[in-house]
Write a protein that holds these residues in place. Structure first.
Motif, PDB file in Angstrom:
ATOM      1  N   TYR A  77      51.316 -34.551  27.410  1.00 45.66           N
ATOM      2  CA  TYR A  77      50.134 -33.868  27.954  1.00 45.66           C
ATOM      3  C   TYR A  77      49.402 -33.030  26.891  1.00 45.66           C
ATOM      4  N   SER A  78      50.154 -32.165  26.175  1.00 47.59           N
ATOM      5  CA  SER A  78      49.481 -31.257  25.218  1.00 47.59           C
ATOM      6  C   SER A  78      48.845 -32.048  24.091  1.00 47.59           C
ATOM      7  N   GLU A  79      49.588 -33.038  23.598  1.00 43.80           N
ATOM      8  CA  GLU A  79      49.029 -33.822  22.487  1.00 43.80           C
ATOM      9  C   GLU A  79      47.770 -34.573  22.945  1.00 43.80           C
ATOM     10  N   VAL A  96      40.076 -33.743  23.704  1.00 51.24           N
ATOM     11  CA  VAL A  96      38.984 -32.765  23.566  1.00 51.24           C
ATOM     12  C   VAL A  96      38.303 -32.946  22.203  1.00 51.24           C
ATOM     13  N   GLU A  97      39.102 -33.177  21.178  1.00 47.85           N
ATOM     14  CA  GLU A  97      38.507 -33.416  19.838  1.00 47.85           C
ATOM     15  C   GLU A  97      37.574 -34.629  19.887  1.00 47.85           C
ATOM     16  N   ALA A  98      38.042 -35.701  20.533  1.00 49.55           N
ATOM     17  CA  ALA A  98      37.234 -36.939  20.595  1.00 49.55           C
ATOM     18  C   ALA A  98      35.990 -36.725  21.465  1.00 49.55           C
ATOM     19  N   THR A  99      36.122 -35.926  22.522  1.00 50.32           N
ATOM     20  CA  THR A  99      34.954 -35.668  23.386  1.00 50.32           C
ATOM     21  C   THR A  99      33.893 -34.896  22.604  1.00 50.32           C
ATOM     22  N   ARG A 100      34.350 -33.970  21.785  1.00 55.65           N
ATOM     23  CA  ARG A 100      33.369 -33.182  20.994  1.00 55.65           C
ATOM     24  C   ARG A 100      32.616 -34.063  20.006  1.00 55.65           C
ATOM     25  N   THR A 121      31.910 -32.775  29.413  1.00 55.35           N
ATOM     26  CA  THR A 121      32.705 -31.593  29.766  1.00 55.35           C
ATOM     27  C   THR A 121      34.093 -31.988  30.264  1.00 55.35           C
ATOM     28  N   VAL A 122      35.101 -31.304  29.724  1.00 56.05           N
ATOM     29  CA  VAL A 122      36.487 -31.581  30.114  1.00 56.05           C
ATOM     30  C   VAL A 122      37.039 -30.357  30.841  1.00 56.05           C
ATOM     31  N   ILE A 123      37.564 -30.596  32.039  1.00 57.39           N
ATOM     32  CA  ILE A 123      38.118 -29.517  32.872  1.00 57.39           C
ATOM     33  C   ILE A 123      39.625 -29.708  33.007  1.00 57.39           C
ATOM     34  N   THR A 124      40.361 -28.604  32.935  1.00 60.63           N
ATOM     35  CA  THR A 124      41.798 -28.688  33.204  1.00 60.63           C
ATOM     36  C   THR A 124      42.232 -27.507  34.071  1.00 60.63           C
ATOM     37  N   ASP A 125      43.554 -27.433  34.350  1.00 54.62           N
ATOM     38  CA  ASP A 125      44.081 -26.407  35.269  1.00 54.62           C
ATOM     39  C   ASP A 125      43.358 -26.475  36.609  1.00 54.62           C
ATOM     40  N   VAL A 126      43.214 -27.667  37.103  1.00 51.71           N
ATOM     41  CA  VAL A 126      42.468 -27.876  38.332  1.00 51.71           C
ATOM     42  C   VAL A 126      43.412 -28.506  39.369  1.00 51.71           C
ATOM     43  N   LYS A 127      43.322 -28.039  40.603  1.00 53.87           N
ATOM     44  CA  LYS A 127      44.229 -28.537  41.659  1.00 53.87           C
ATOM     45  C   LYS A 127      43.710 -29.868  42.213  1.00 53.87           C
ATOM     46  N   ASP A 128      44.621 -30.691  42.705  1.00 52.11           N
ATOM     47  CA  ASP A 128      44.217 -31.984  43.279  1.00 52.11           C
ATOM     48  C   ASP A 128      43.269 -31.799  44.465  1.00 52.11           C
ATOM     49  N   GLU A 129      43.362 -30.639  45.127  1.00 50.72           N
ATOM     50  CA  GLU A 129      42.522 -30.409  46.318  1.00 50.72           C
ATOM     51  C   GLU A 129      41.137 -29.870  45.957  1.00 50.72           C
ATOM     52  N   PRO A 150      28.704 -36.365  33.375  1.00 56.15           N
ATOM     53  CA  PRO A 150      29.645 -36.336  32.248  1.00 56.15           C
ATOM     54  C   PRO A 150      30.707 -35.240  32.390  1.00 56.15           C
ATOM     55  N   VAL A 151      31.496 -35.342  33.425  1.00 55.92           N
ATOM     56  CA  VAL A 151      32.523 -34.332  33.705  1.00 55.92           C
ATOM     57  C   VAL A 151      33.810 -35.067  34.052  1.00 55.92           C
ATOM     58  N   THR A 152      34.906 -34.681  33.403  1.00 56.15           N
ATOM     59  CA  THR A 152      36.180 -35.317  33.738  1.00 56.15           C
ATOM     60  C   THR A 152      37.275 -34.263  33.792  1.00 56.15           C
ATOM     61  N   CYS A 153      38.244 -34.458  34.680  1.00 55.71           N
ATOM     62  CA  CYS A 153      39.349 -33.500  34.856  1.00 55.71           C
ATOM     63  C   CYS A 153      40.625 -34.104  34.273  1.00 55.71           C
ATOM     64  N   VAL A 154      41.427 -33.279  33.596  1.00 58.08           N
ATOM     65  CA  VAL A 154      42.697 -33.774  33.040  1.00 58.08           C
ATOM     66  C   VAL A 154      43.832 -32.955  33.637  1.00 58.08           C
TER      67      VAL A 154
END
Ligand SMILES: NC(=O)C1=CN([C@@H]2O[C@H](COP(=O)(O)OP(=O)(O)OC[C@H]3O[C@@H](n4cnc5c(N)ncnc54)[C@H](O)[C@@H]3O)[C@@H](O)[C@H]2O)C=CC1
Ligand SMILES: N/C(=C\C=C\C(=O)O)C(=O)O
Length: 487
Positions: free
Chosen positions: A300-302, A308-312, A376-384, A395-399
């Motif tokens: 996950y961390s890697e 994020v680097e590739a998205t930038r 835009t990359v979003i994380t720490d997001v709940k499935d609900e 252009p928004v994706t959640c990880v």
């Protein structure tokens, strides 16, 4: 055609003629926010005229042989191909996508749609069964269904419109098409090629305007027995209601909330650039775009760092910039809607790792009022969270991380949509197992958006009704009859 104030003025195309309309809508260049075109604001009257033209053309066109119709489609494909650059420039200006994408994807695919159905219409066979004990032979025949209503969205304007027109006319129907009022220009340009291609007047009619006015008049018309629609789920619901009293045949290609499932044995060197593309291609405005990325905990961390680097590196620029990966979103209202999801995510405690509100957008002065935003990359997001449940179409994706195969299948399926998924793993057994269990009309493993036009395309659950493709489109655009002969 330039009208008052130098604006491009479109006209409806009915019965082989360009016809002006009594009222017009403004159409914006998404890269500047300026009005540059006026689109007919058609209604019932224009639909009546189109139905009359389509009805008159039906007997002649439907009685031509598949070979004759195929030749017409091939000529139209050639003419579109000869205008590829002009069409790509126009698509980009009208939609906001990069010229590069329109040149390499949208317009070539529109050409391919006509070539593909020109060929596939030559290869259908019918069914036959024997009942020797009763001295009977049964067989099927197919006939074009009649006048088809074709309603298409703004994200892939000519690409999706021709994906409907080509199979419909190849099968012998006549059509009334209604492109999105936000992106009507390339459909209008295609009309200029129809006569030269040998498409008889009335076979393809195009009425421009809004859904509530011209769209509803078209789908509720009693002489239009079938509707092929691509767009949003609420509109599909409305079309279903309006067509129900007439029991019309419907093909509905709707939205998605598409998962990418990335296992620890995935080849990240391939997975990361492809998942950036699957999240942000065409500004994330493709129903097949990834918007929920599930990554196995051990990587996950890697993954997150490299993603994020590739998205930038995914460059937002003016649509004519050959180095831009992404252009402008379709409209101000849509940009605001997409941004509102990021605000809601922040309020729920999610983290924005890059893009909107974190990085700076760099645009020339002329484009400051254009509808641009960063991937835009979003994380720490709940499935609900609504960002994990609703179609954002931008252009928004959640990880998010996951532990096990069973868990991720359950979470990936835990949305109302079921259109497209990607699965990344080097374990061939796992790839088949997971693909089979996903509630998704399409599953790409270790790749994305490699299309085989022969095979069924479409979604399950709220992502649609029906499938399109060589056999599926043929079946949709024809009526079948079973004949029994006692001998
Ligand atoms: N293929 C897909 O999955 C697409 C999904 N969308 C989703 O829909 C959202 C809204 O986009 P819209 O352009 O507003 O989609 P929409 O579903 O309203 O529009 C698609 C087409 O349907 C027509 N239409 C709208 N209302 C109609 C009605 N009552 N009767 C007949 N035709 C009607 C429109 O004029 C357009 O040609 C997007 O944010 C996105 O989430 C949008 C475009 C494509
Ligand atoms: N229907 C859509 C995309 C289809 C792509 C394809 O047929 O290759 C959409 O984005 O609405």
């Amino acid at each position: 055609m330039a009208g008052r104030g130098g604006l491009l003025m479109l006209e409806n195309f009915i019965g082989g003629k360009f016809l002006p309309c009594s009222s017009y809508l403004d159409s914006y260049d998404p890269s500047t926010g300026e009005v540059y075109c006026r689109v007919p604001n058609s209604g019932k009257e224009e639909v009546e005229a189109a139905v009359e033209a389509a009805r008159a053309a039906f007997p002649g066109w439907s009685s031509r042989s598949p070979q004759e119709r195929s030749q017409v489609l091939q000529r139209l494909a050639d003419l579109l191909e000869q205008s590829l650059e002009e069409l790509a420039q126009a698509e980009s200006k009208d939609q906001g996508k990069t010229v590069t994408l329109a040149r390499t994807m949208d317009i070539p695919r529109a050409v391919q749609n006509f070539r593909f159905f020109a060929s596939s219409i030559l290869h259908h066979t019918s069914e036959c069964t024997q009942m020797d004990h009763l001295g009977c032979l049964h067989y099927t025949v197919r006939a074009p269904a009649g006048i088809a209503a074709l309603i298409s969205p703004w994200n892939l304007p000519l690409y999706l419109l021709t994906w409907k027109i080509a199979p419909a006319i190849a099968a012998g129907n006549t059509v009334i098409a209604k492109p999105s009022e936000l992106t009507s220009v390339t459909a209008w340009m295609m009309c200029r090629l129809l006569e030269k291609a040998g498409v008889p007047p009335g076979v393809v009619n195009i009425v421009f305007g809004t859904g509530p006015r011209v769209g509803e008049a078209l789908v509720s018309h009693p002489e239009v027995p079938l509707i092929s629609f691509t767009g949003s789920q609420p509109t599909a619901e409305r079309i279903t209601q309006l067509s129900a009293p007439h029991c019309k045949k419907l093909s509905l290609e709707l939205g998605g909330k598409n998962p990418a499932i990335i296992f620890e044995d995935a080849n990240l060197a391939e997975c990361i650039p492809t998942t950036v593309r699957s999240s942000f291609a065409n500004q994330g405005e493709i129903c097949l775009c990834t918007s929920r990325i599930f990554v196995q905990k051990s990587i996950y961390s890697e993954f997150l760092k490299r993603f994020v680097e590739a998205t930038r590196m995914w460059k937002v620029g003016i649509p004519s910039d050959p180095s831009a990966d992404m252009g402008a979103l379709i409209s101000k209202a849509h940009l605001e809607k997409v941004r509102s999801y990021i605000k809601k995510a922040c309020m729920e405690g999610a983290q924005i790792l890059c893009g909107e509100g974190v990085d700076k957008l760099n645009l020339p002065p002329r484009n400051q009022a254009g509808y641009f935003m960063l991937p835009t990359v979003i994380t720490d997001v709940k499935d609900e969270s609504c960002c994990m449940k609703e179609e954002i179409f931008g252009p928004v994706t959640c990880v998010v991380p996951f532990d096990s195969e069973e868990e991720v299948i359950q979470r990936a399926n835990n949305v109302k949509y079921g259109l497209a998924a990607t699965v990344w793993s080097g374990n061939v057994g796992r790839v088949h197992r997971v693909a089979k269990k996903l509630q998704s009309g399409l599953v790409w493993t270790n790749c994305w958006l490699i299309r085989e036009l022969n095979l069924p395309f479409g979604g399950m659950k709220s992502s649609g009704v029906g499938r399109e493709g060589a056999k599926d489109s043929y079946e949709f655009f024809t009526e079948v009859k079973t004949i029994t002969v006692k001998h």
